[in-house]
Design a protein around this motif. Structure first.
Motif, PDB file in Angstrom:
ATOM      1  N   ALA A  10       4.806  -2.583 -10.927  1.00  0.00           N
ATOM      2  CA  ALA A  10       5.346  -3.839 -10.406  1.00  0.00           C
ATOM      3  C   ALA A  10       4.377  -4.956 -10.783  1.00  0.00           C
ATOM      4  O   ALA A  10       3.170  -4.756 -10.763  1.00  0.00           O
ATOM      5  CB  ALA A  10       5.514  -3.777  -8.893  1.00  0.00           C
ATOM      6  N   SER A  15       5.062  -5.082  -3.714  1.00  0.00           N
ATOM      7  CA  SER A  15       6.449  -5.055  -4.190  1.00  0.00           C
ATOM      8  C   SER A  15       7.221  -3.856  -3.662  1.00  0.00           C
ATOM      9  O   SER A  15       8.448  -3.840  -3.699  1.00  0.00           O
ATOM     10  CB  SER A  15       6.494  -5.034  -5.717  1.00  0.00           C
ATOM     11  N   LYS A  17       5.840  -0.388  -4.369  1.00  0.00           N
ATOM     12  CA  LYS A  17       5.554   0.773  -5.220  1.00  0.00           C
ATOM     13  C   LYS A  17       5.310   2.038  -4.400  1.00  0.00           C
ATOM     14  O   LYS A  17       5.914   3.080  -4.649  1.00  0.00           O
ATOM     15  CB  LYS A  17       4.348   0.501  -6.123  1.00  0.00           C
ATOM     16  N   ILE A 139      10.971  -4.633  -8.778  1.00  0.00           N
ATOM     17  CA  ILE A 139      11.041  -6.092  -8.779  1.00  0.00           C
ATOM     18  C   ILE A 139      11.352  -6.546  -7.360  1.00  0.00           C
ATOM     19  O   ILE A 139      12.368  -6.155  -6.790  1.00  0.00           O
ATOM     20  CB  ILE A 139      12.140  -6.600  -9.735  1.00  0.00           C
ATOM     21  N   ARG A 140      10.472  -7.349  -6.809  1.00  0.00           N
ATOM     22  CA  ARG A 140      10.714  -7.938  -5.492  1.00  0.00           C
ATOM     23  C   ARG A 140      10.902  -9.429  -5.732  1.00  0.00           C
ATOM     24  O   ARG A 140       9.930 -10.150  -6.010  1.00  0.00           O
ATOM     25  CB  ARG A 140       9.544  -7.668  -4.562  1.00  0.00           C
ATOM     26  N   LEU A 143       8.516 -12.404  -4.558  1.00  0.00           N
ATOM     27  CA  LEU A 143       7.079 -12.373  -4.832  1.00  0.00           C
ATOM     28  C   LEU A 143       6.785 -12.911  -6.225  1.00  0.00           C
ATOM     29  O   LEU A 143       7.497 -12.615  -7.181  1.00  0.00           O
ATOM     30  CB  LEU A 143       6.530 -10.948  -4.721  1.00  0.00           C
ATOM     31  N   PRO A 145       5.043 -12.943  -9.649  1.00  0.00           N
ATOM     32  CA  PRO A 145       4.364 -11.955 -10.502  1.00  0.00           C
ATOM     33  C   PRO A 145       2.925 -12.383 -10.807  1.00  0.00           C
ATOM     34  O   PRO A 145       2.668 -13.543 -11.086  1.00  0.00           O
ATOM     35  CB  PRO A 145       5.199 -11.927 -11.773  1.00  0.00           C
ATOM     36  N   ASN A 159      14.003  -4.562  -5.386  1.00  0.00           N
ATOM     37  CA  ASN A 159      13.678  -4.326  -3.987  1.00  0.00           C
ATOM     38  C   ASN A 159      13.967  -5.615  -3.227  1.00  0.00           C
ATOM     39  O   ASN A 159      13.085  -6.434  -2.995  1.00  0.00           O
ATOM     40  CB  ASN A 159      12.219  -3.907  -3.830  1.00  0.00           C
TER      41      ASN A 159
END
Length: 181
Positions: A10, A15, A17, A139-140, A143, A145, A159
């Motif tokens: 992620a 995120s 994981k 992928i959240r 948030l 990156p 997510n």
């Protein structure tokens, strides 16, 4: 051939994981969770124990709030700083393949389906691919990156809901690969 190695990546911390790895091992108990950081955390734990840091504080620094200072150590580094110092300063500076090599040796020794919850570096990715593993990208959407794309993943998992939503998505992706419905 059924998948026997999944590495989760992620671009942003928190995120999901590790939550995804836990879901996979709960619903597919033949899998176990491993982390490239396992030996790093073991080394950090030994160091903190040697410095007479309490077990609760060690656990919090290495597995909980990694951004809080560790009082009792010179400079009060955070858990994240300590782990990065050991991981990068000790292992990766000796050899960029150091931690990936340790994981690969363990995978070949144990021959057990594995989900790795902390894929971060190109050397780790190369090891996963060399061992025939899949890369799952979490992928959240809310948030920011912090990392550039590592690769083209085999699976993109968004997510954007509850843990039950993530579970439904993971089972829908993995069950057919393992011969389930």
């Amino acid at each position: 051939m059924p998948v026997s190695l999944i590495a989760i990546w992620a671009p942003a911390p928190r995120s999901g994981k590790t939550s995804l790895a836990q879901i996979i091992t709960e619903d597919f108990p033949q899998f176990e969770i491993r982390s490239f950081a396992d030996p790093v955390k073991a080394m950090a734990h030994a160091l903190l124990d040697h410095a007479a840091i309490g077990e609760r504080e060690i656990s919090e620094a290495l597995y909980g709030n990694k951004t809080a200072g560790i009082f009792g150590l010179p400079g009060s580094p955070t858990g994240r700083q300590l782990l990065a110092g050991i991981g990068n300063g000790f292992g990766r500076n000796m050899n960029p393949e150091f931690w990936a090599s340790l994981m690969e040796r363990r995978l070949w020794r144990d021959l057990r389906p594995t989900v790795i919850d902390d894929l971060r570096f190109p050397e780790e990715l190369n090891m996963v691919r060399r061992c025939g593993g899949q890369v799952w990208h979490v992928i959240r959407p809310n948030l920011e990156p912090l990392a550039h794309p590592l690769c083209t993943p085999d699976v993109d998992l968004i997510n954007d809901g509850t843990l039950d939503d993530m579970r439904r998505k993971a089972v829908a992706i993995l069950a057919p690969q393992l011969g389930g419905a």
